[in-house]
Design a protein around this motif. Structure first.
Motif, PDB file in Angstrom:
ATOM      1  N   SER A 170      -3.418  -1.531  -2.988  1.00  0.00           N
ATOM      2  CA  SER A 170      -2.814  -2.805  -2.904  1.00  0.00           C
ATOM      3  C   SER A 170      -2.978  -2.199  -4.939  1.00  0.00           C
ATOM      4  O   SER A 170      -2.398  -3.142  -5.256  1.00  0.00           O
ATOM      5  CB  SER A 170      -3.453  -3.340  -3.011  1.00  0.00           C
ATOM      6  N   PRO A 186       0.148  -8.687  -3.788  1.00  0.00           N
ATOM      7  CA  PRO A 186      -0.198  -9.757  -2.797  1.00  0.00           C
ATOM      8  C   PRO A 186      -1.527  -9.461  -1.487  1.00  0.00           C
ATOM      9  O   PRO A 186      -0.040  -8.393  -1.313  1.00  0.00           O
ATOM     10  CB  PRO A 186       0.960 -10.541  -2.752  1.00  0.00           C
ATOM     11  N   ASP A 187      -1.934  -9.777  -1.604  1.00  0.00           N
ATOM     12  CA  ASP A 187      -2.894  -9.701   0.098  1.00  0.00           C
ATOM     13  C   ASP A 187      -3.641  -8.972  -0.252  1.00  0.00           C
ATOM     14  O   ASP A 187      -3.807  -8.122   1.030  1.00  0.00           O
ATOM     15  CB  ASP A 187      -2.085 -10.547   1.315  1.00  0.00           C
ATOM     16  N   ASP A 189      -1.423  -5.832  -0.007  1.00  0.00           N
ATOM     17  CA  ASP A 189      -0.248  -4.765   1.213  1.00  0.00           C
ATOM     18  C   ASP A 189      -0.640  -3.228   0.008  1.00  0.00           C
ATOM     19  O   ASP A 189      -0.800  -3.120  -0.743  1.00  0.00           O
ATOM     20  CB  ASP A 189       0.341  -5.999   0.476  1.00  0.00           C
ATOM     21  N   SER A 208       3.425  -3.820   4.709  1.00  0.00           N
ATOM     22  CA  SER A 208       3.663  -4.200   5.205  1.00  0.00           C
ATOM     23  C   SER A 208       5.535  -4.654   6.127  1.00  0.00           C
ATOM     24  O   SER A 208       5.980  -5.258   6.730  1.00  0.00           O
ATOM     25  CB  SER A 208       3.702  -5.779   5.128  1.00  0.00           C
TER      26      SER A 208
END
Length: 220
Positions: A170, A186-187, A189, A208
Motif C-alpha cells: 500500500s 486508503p485501507d 489497498d 481492489s
C-alpha cells in the motif's frame, strides 16, 4: 455500441505469446514492442509481427529505451525470472543477470529510467527484494531512504521531471535524489500499476479495482 470497431493487429498461434503483459511504443526504432507470457514480440510500421527469439522463456511486462553516452540508446526489457535483456545500438541482444547478495536471480517486476550519469540514463529495476540501480541495491546509495527500497516493489514509473515513482503493497514513494516522500493508500489497498501525470502527480491502479490520483500532497 455506436459502430465502434476493434482491429486485430496481433494474434499469434502459440498460447504464451497471446497473453500480453505490456506494450511499449518505440519512437526510435519505429516499432511497438509487446511483452508476453512467452517473452517479447514486435510490430513494425508496416504491421508485420515478429517474435523475438533472443528474448524467450520468461514473461516480459516492462520495457523502456535507455539513452547512452554519445547519442546512442539501448532498448531494455525486464524479464520476470531472467533478469534484464537489452538490444544494443549495434543491433545485438545482451542478457544482464540481476542477482541478490547470495547470487540468486531476482524477480524483475518493472524497469524505468530516471536521472543521468556521464550523459547516460540511469536504469532502475523493481524487484522482489527491493530497488536495484544497474546491479547494486539503491538503498546503499541513499542514506536514510524509505524501507520500501529493500522490500518487494510491484510497480515503477519514471516521471518527466526525472523523479522516480515506486509502489509496494500500500506504499507509494516518490524519489527525487536525494529527497523522497512516502504515502499510503486508503485501507491498505495494494498498488499494482503507476502512471505519472502532468505536474507532480501520479495515478495508481490498485488490487481492489480502484484508481487513486495522488497530487503530491495526498491520495484522492
Amino acid at each position: 455500441p455506436g459502430g465502434q470497431r476493434f482491429d486485430v493487429v496481433y494474434a499469434p498461434a502459440a498460447a504464451p505469446d497471446r497473453a500480453v503483459r505490456g506494450l511499449f511504443l518505440d519512437g526510435v526504432a519505429g516499432v511497438m514492442w509487446i511483452g508476453t507470457e512467452g517473452g517479447l514480440a514486435r510490430i513494425d510500421a508496416g504491421g508485420r509481427t515478429e517474435i523475438v527469439p533472443e528474448v524467450r522463456g520468461s514473461p516480459v511486462a516492462s520495457m523502456t529505451r535507455v539513452a547512452r553516452a554519445g547519442r546512442r540508446s539501448w532498448m531494455c526489457v525486464g524479464r520476470l525470472a531472467l533478469g534484464l535483456s537489452c538490444l544494443t545500438d549495434g543491433g545485438t541482444w545482451r542478457s544482464i543477470p540481476v542477482l541478490d547478495d547470495d547470487g540468486a536471480e531476482r524477480t524483475v517486476f518493472g524497469i524505468g529510467a530516471a536521472g543521468q550519469v556521464n550523459g547516460a540514463d540511469v536504469l532502475w529495476l523493481a524487484t522482489d527484494s527491493g530497488l536495484v540501480r544497474a546491479t547494486e541495491p539503491a538503498a546503499r546509495r541513499l542514506a536514510g531512504g524509505p524501507d520500501l527500497l529493500d522490500k518487494r516493489i510491484d510497480a515503477i514509473a519514471s516521471a518527466a521531471d526525472g523523479s522516480l515513482w515506486l509502489a509496494g503493497g500500500s506504499e507509494i514513494v516518490r524519489i527525487a535524489w536525494p529527497r523522497w516522500r512516502r504515502w499510503r493508500t486508503p485501507d491498505g489497498d495494494e498498488v499494482r500499476a503507476l502512471l505519472p501525470l502532468p505536474g507532480s502527480g501520479v495515478a495508481a491502479g490498485a488490487a481492489s479495482g480502484s484508481i487513486y490520483l495522488l497530487d503530491g500532497e495526498g491520495v484522492a
